[in-house]
Design an enzyme around this catalytic site. Structure first.
Site, mmCIF file in Angstrom:
data_model
loop_
_atom_site.group_PDB
_atom_site.id
_atom_site.type_symbol
_atom_site.label_atom_id
_atom_site.label_comp_id
_atom_site.label_asym_id
_atom_site.label_seq_id
_atom_site.Cartn_x
_atom_site.Cartn_y
_atom_site.Cartn_z
ATOM 1 N N GLY A 46 0.907 -1.139 0.138
ATOM 2 C CA GLY A 46 0.225 -0.054 -0.035
ATOM 3 C C GLY A 46 0.711 1.323 -0.188
ATOM 4 O O GLY A 46 1.839 1.422 -0.944
ATOM 5 N N GLU A 47 0.770 2.206 0.991
ATOM 6 C CA GLU A 47 1.607 3.344 1.075
ATOM 7 C C GLU A 47 2.064 3.454 2.456
ATOM 8 O O GLU A 47 1.110 3.564 3.523
ATOM 9 C CB GLU A 47 0.501 4.597 0.612
ATOM 10 N N SER A 48 3.247 3.234 2.540
ATOM 11 C CA SER A 48 3.916 2.998 4.053
ATOM 12 C C SER A 48 3.628 4.448 4.898
ATOM 13 O O SER A 48 3.573 4.244 6.119
ATOM 14 C CB SER A 48 5.417 2.610 3.921
ATOM 15 N N CYS A 77 6.044 -5.104 0.609
ATOM 16 C CA CYS A 77 6.315 -3.930 -0.041
ATOM 17 C C CYS A 77 6.241 -2.932 1.088
ATOM 18 O O CYS A 77 6.789 -2.866 1.844
ATOM 19 C CB CYS A 77 5.332 -3.959 -1.303
ATOM 20 N N ARG A 103 12.985 3.411 -0.697
ATOM 21 C CA ARG A 103 11.552 3.446 -1.113
ATOM 22 C C ARG A 103 11.665 3.865 -2.686
ATOM 23 O O ARG A 103 12.470 4.378 -3.208
ATOM 24 C CB ARG A 103 10.878 4.440 -0.420
ATOM 25 N N ILE A 137 5.735 -3.198 -7.586
ATOM 26 C CA ILE A 137 5.211 -1.797 -7.874
ATOM 27 C C ILE A 137 5.629 -1.000 -6.882
ATOM 28 O O ILE A 137 5.540 -0.945 -5.627
ATOM 29 C CB ILE A 137 3.413 -2.232 -7.752
ATOM 30 N N ARG A 138 6.248 -0.199 -7.609
ATOM 31 C CA ARG A 138 6.915 0.845 -6.581
ATOM 32 C C ARG A 138 7.561 0.344 -5.754
ATOM 33 O O ARG A 138 7.453 0.766 -4.063
ATOM 34 C CB ARG A 138 5.970 2.042 -5.996
ATOM 35 N N HIS A 174 4.971 -8.616 -4.526
ATOM 36 C CA HIS A 174 3.526 -8.913 -3.958
ATOM 37 C C HIS A 174 3.009 -10.161 -4.556
ATOM 38 O O HIS A 174 2.175 -10.510 -5.178
ATOM 39 C CB HIS A 174 2.726 -7.716 -4.852
ATOM 40 N N GLU A 176 0.572 -11.797 -3.000
ATOM 41 C CA GLU A 176 -0.836 -11.811 -2.814
ATOM 42 C C GLU A 176 -1.610 -11.146 -4.072
ATOM 43 O O GLU A 176 -2.816 -11.464 -4.253
ATOM 44 C CB GLU A 176 -1.100 -10.918 -1.593
HETATM 45 N N1 GLN Z 1 6.171 2.943 -2.503
HETATM 46 C C1 GLN Z 1 5.306 2.399 -1.590
HETATM 47 C C2 GLN Z 1 5.734 2.937 -0.080
HETATM 48 O O1 GLN Z 1 6.663 3.616 0.040
HETATM 49 C C3 GLN Z 1 5.121 1.120 -1.545
HETATM 50 C C4 GLN Z 1 4.360 0.353 -2.608
HETATM 51 C C5 GLN Z 1 3.882 -0.953 -2.644
HETATM 52 O O2 GLN Z 1 3.395 -1.223 -1.330
HETATM 53 N N2 GLN Z 1 3.412 -1.545 -3.784
HETATM 54 O O3 GLN Z 1 4.901 2.795 0.660
#
Ligand code: GLN
Length: 193
Positions: A46-48, A77, A103, A137-138, A174, A176
Site C-alpha cells: 500500500g503506502e507505508s 512491499c 523506497r 510496484i513502486r 507482492h 498476494e
Molecule cells: N512505495 C510504496 C511505499 O513507500 C510501497 C508500494 C507498494 O506497497 N506497492 O509505501
C-alpha cells in the site's frame, strides 16, 4: 490457527483471499485487541507513510511491536518498509527488522514490472522447482544490516528483494497479487511453530 492481516489501508483483501484459499482462518487487524490470540500477522502493500500515520492514530505502534517480538510477521512491499529499521525518508515505522530500505528504488508506478524469481532458498518448505512470478510496484530495495538477516531472493542484478530474520519476513514484491501461494505457505510454517 488464526492469522491476522493489518487492514488500515492497502492490499489486505488480497492476502486474506490467498490465506482463505489455503484453508487458514483469518482476521482483519485494525485495533490493538484484534491481535489477541493470533498466530501471525501479515502487513500488506500500500503506502507505508499512510499506514504509519493510521497505525499511530489507532494506537497500534507499540502493540504491533510487542506482538512481533513473540510471533511471525510478514511485510510485503509497504509492509516491508513499515518493518524496517532504516528508511530513506522520515516516517513512522515499526523499526523491527535490521534492514535498510530505499523506497521506490525501481521507479514510479509506470515502471512496475514482473520478474521470475529463483526461490530455491525456500526449499524444502515449499516446492521450488518453478520460479516465482514476482510483481514489483513502486518496490523498495532491501539492504540487510545484520548477520541474522538471511537473503531469500534477489533480482538477476543482485538487488535483494526478500529476507527473513528469525520469524520476520520481508518481501519487496507482492505474492498476494498472484495465484501462487508458496510464499504464504512458507510463512504459515513460521506461524505454526
Ligand atoms: N512505495 C510504496 C511505499 O513507500 C510501497 C508500494 C507498494 O506497497 N506497492 O509505501
Amino acid at each position: 490457527m488464526q492469522v491476522g492481516v493489518l487492514a488500515l489501508q492497502g492490499g489486505f483483501a488480497e492476502h486474506i483471499r490467498l490465506l482463505q484459499q489455503l484453508g487458514v482462518q483469518t482476521r482483519l487487524v485494525r485495533l490493538p485487541s484484534d491481535l489477541d490470540h493470533l498466530s501471525g500477522l501479515i502487513i500488506p502493500g500500500g503506502e507505508s507513510t499512510v499506514m504509519g500515520k493510521l497505525a499511530l492514530a489507532s494506537g497500534l505502534m507499540e502493540p504491533l511491536r510487542v506482538f512481533a517480538h513473540q510471533h511471525a510477521v510478514w511485510g510485503s512491499c509497504a509492509g516491508a518498509i513499515f518493518m524496517a529499521r532504516n528508511v530513506d525518508h522520515a516516517q513512522p515505522v515499526l523499526g523491527l527488522m535490521d534492514i535498510a530500505v530505499e523506497r521506490n528504488a525501481f521507479g514510479r508506478q509506470a515502471a512496475s514490472f514482473q520478474q521470475a524469481l529463483d526461490i530455491s532458498r525456500l526449499a524444502p518448505r515449499v516446492d521450488t522447482t518453478l520460479a516465482f512470478p514476482g510483481i514489483f510496484i513502486r518496490a523498495p530495495k532491501i539492504q540487510p544490516l545484520a548477520q541474522s538477516v538471511k537473503v531469500l531472493a534477489e533480482l538477476p542484478d543482485g538487488s535483494v528483494v526478500a529476507v527473513r530474520q528469525g520469524k520476520w519476513l520481508a518481501t519487496a514484491f507482492h505474492p498476494e497479487l498472484t495465484d501462487d501461494a508458496r510464499w504464504h505457505d512458507y510463512f504459515l510454517a513460521d506461524c505454526r511453530n
